[in-house]
Motif scaffolding. Structure first.
Motif, mmCIF file in Angstrom:
data_model
loop_
_atom_site.group_PDB
_atom_site.id
_atom_site.type_symbol
_atom_site.label_atom_id
_atom_site.label_comp_id
_atom_site.label_asym_id
_atom_site.label_seq_id
_atom_site.Cartn_x
_atom_site.Cartn_y
_atom_site.Cartn_z
ATOM 1 N N LEU A 138 0.817 -1.219 0.000
ATOM 2 C CA LEU A 138 0.000 0.000 0.000
ATOM 3 C C LEU A 138 0.848 1.265 0.000
ATOM 4 O O LEU A 138 0.378 2.332 -0.414
ATOM 5 N N ASP A 139 2.077 1.159 0.447
ATOM 6 C CA ASP A 139 2.989 2.315 0.431
ATOM 7 C C ASP A 139 3.768 2.400 -0.877
ATOM 8 O O ASP A 139 4.676 3.224 -1.002
ATOM 9 N N ARG A 140 3.438 1.528 -1.824
ATOM 10 C CA ARG A 140 4.073 1.479 -3.140
ATOM 11 C C ARG A 140 5.517 1.000 -3.077
ATOM 12 O O ARG A 140 6.298 1.198 -4.007
ATOM 13 N N ASN A 141 5.881 0.339 -1.984
ATOM 14 C CA ASN A 141 7.204 -0.266 -1.886
ATOM 15 C C ASN A 141 7.167 -1.680 -2.431
ATOM 16 O O ASN A 141 6.137 -2.368 -2.360
ATOM 17 N N ILE A 142 8.308 -2.130 -2.968
ATOM 18 C CA ILE A 142 8.391 -3.479 -3.508
ATOM 19 C C ILE A 142 8.205 -4.508 -2.395
ATOM 20 O O ILE A 142 8.807 -4.392 -1.317
ATOM 21 N N GLU A 158 -2.593 -9.991 3.575
ATOM 22 C CA GLU A 158 -2.126 -8.604 3.542
ATOM 23 C C GLU A 158 -3.160 -7.716 2.843
ATOM 24 O O GLU A 158 -3.797 -8.139 1.872
ATOM 25 N N PRO A 159 -3.339 -6.480 3.325
ATOM 26 C CA PRO A 159 -4.372 -5.608 2.739
ATOM 27 C C PRO A 159 -4.139 -5.267 1.279
ATOM 28 O O PRO A 159 -5.082 -4.926 0.556
ATOM 29 N N TRP A 160 -2.888 -5.347 0.805
ATOM 30 C CA TRP A 160 -2.612 -5.033 -0.594
ATOM 31 C C TRP A 160 -2.830 -6.228 -1.515
ATOM 32 O O TRP A 160 -2.833 -6.077 -2.737
ATOM 33 N N CYS A 161 -3.013 -7.423 -0.926
ATOM 34 C CA CYS A 161 -3.138 -8.643 -1.745
ATOM 35 C C CYS A 161 -4.603 -8.887 -2.077
ATOM 36 O O CYS A 161 -5.257 -9.792 -1.540
ATOM 37 N N THR A 162 -5.141 -8.076 -2.960
ATOM 38 C CA THR A 162 -6.545 -8.176 -3.368
ATOM 39 C C THR A 162 -6.636 -8.046 -4.880
ATOM 40 O O THR A 162 -5.676 -7.654 -5.547
#
Length: 393
Positions: A138-142, A158-162
């Motif tokens: 979500l912070d645009r980090n790899i 993880e919240p970004w894994c959607t």
């Protein structure tokens, strides 16, 4: 690519017009674009003294219509094997075009073509070159690593894994399911390819398979012969004949991977206020160096808020223990270092040090502790792992 080939690391380069569109009949424009791209790639490699050969069709990828779509039905390795042979040593530049049995030319998504060729060749690493450089949080980090335990990925909650990211993670799970156990896949920025290949941390997102690690509470539920073999092979010593009898009375948990390539044994020590003692922590030689010790350690620390253990002072990776511990103490004979985390009471520290130094050795040697002059507190259990060993305790 040229550098890898010259360094004795054979490369297969797969390319296409569109990496995400469904397989479809290839238009003349698409075919012309693929041919031009193939020749341009071959030319660029040749300019760097790296022999390459275009593989456009040649019956390498075979497909048939299944309902409204096309599916790959086979891979003919002949041209690939010739390029990769020691007598040829050419880079095969494979176009994502397939042929049907009735002569139709099908444009495949590049990732589909890559997966099919990888399944046929069984490589140790598959690299997808993308400007994005990898999955991003979500912070645009790899996101540096995704690990699969069976079909489940460690990042699925993880919240970004959607959405599309979740589907991509599942796709990589299917890819690795068709490759050898030690194979990995990577998404990397093409500008950072050498960093990805030749540095420990890499540059993109690496996808790896892991054996599921089970937590077992009783010796009745474990294969004693296999766990004994793992311990004795790792330590290169014979366990004492009564080791498992003594362990049975104190055992709290055994962590073991499905294939018995790593294990940890945690006991509850009544003589040390029922605090938990890390009796063994081993990673089989062939499984070292790929971060699996970090996975095992993470599982232990999730389950135990307190832990203590001892290590020989001459252990070559003692710095690893200092990184994991909140406190340590070295005996005056310079034979043992006792480590711990989650224990802040000074009396308990003295108690666990004495207990650790007076415990019977697993391999039949008694270690006797001396008077305890004091306690030295160092380290942080959240520090990252810098080294791995199969002979940790």
């Amino acid at each position: 690519m040229a550098f890898l080939q010259k360094s004795g690391m054979p490369v297969v380069l797969v390319h296409g017009v569109d990496g995400s569109m469904p397989a479809s009949n290839a238009s003349e424009m698409t075919r012309n674009q693929v041919y031009q791209d193939s020749m341009q790639l071959v030319s660029k490699l040749s300019e760097r003294n790296c022999p390459a050969r275009p593989i456009v069709l040649m019956n390498t990828l075979q497909a048939e219509r299944k309902g409204l779509n096309y599916e790959v039905t086979g891979v003919n390795r002949s041209a690939l094997d010739w390029c990769l042979s020691s007598s040829s040593q050419h880079v095969p530049v494979v176009a994502s075009l397939a042929e049907t049995s009735d002569g139709q030319i099908v444009s495949l998504p590049t990732n589909v073509a890559t997966q099919e060729i990888a399944a046929a060749l069984q490589p140790m690493k598959v690299i997808f070159l993308e400007p994005a450089g990898g999955l991003r949080n979500l912070d645009r980090n790899i996101v540096p690593q995704v690990q699969f335990f069976g079909q489940e990925a460690d990042v699925q909650s993880e919240p970004w894994c959607t959405g599309g990211t979740y589907e991509m993670v599942k796709w990589f799970s299917r890819l690795l399911g068709r490759l050898p156990a030690r194979s990995s896949a990577v998404i990397a920025d093409p500008e950072k390819l050498l960093q990805e290949l030749f540095t420990r941390r890499g540059s993109g997102t690496i996808f790896q398979k892991r054996e599921p690690i089970h937590r077992i509470k009783s010796l009745d539920d474990i294969d004693i012969k296999r766990i004994r073999g793992l311990l004795e092979e790792s330590f290169r010593k014979r366990l004492s004949s009564d080791y498992f009898d003594r362990l049975d009375m104190r055992l709290d948990s055994i962590y073991v991977s499905e294939g018995y390539s790593l294990a940890a044994i945690v006991t509850k020590e009544q003589a040390a206020s029922n605090l938990h003692y890390l009796d063994k922590f081993v990673v089989k030689e062939g499984s070292q160096g790929d971060g699996i010790a970090a996975v095992l350690w993470s599982k232990i620390t999730e389950d135990y808020s307190d832990l203590f253990w001892r290590v020989k002072t001459q252990n070559p990776i003692r710095n690893w223990y200092f990184q994991k511990a909140e406190g340590s103490w070295k005996d005056k004979d310079n034979e043992w270092v006792v480590f711990w985390y989650g224990i802040s009471d000074r009396q308990l520290m003295q108690q666990i040090i004495h207990h650790a130094l007076t415990m019977e050795e697993s391999f039949g040697v008694n270690t006797v502790g001396d008077k305890l002059p004091g306690v030295h507190t160092v380290g942080n259990k959240k520090s990252s792992i810098s080294e791995e060993s199969n002979n940790l305790l």
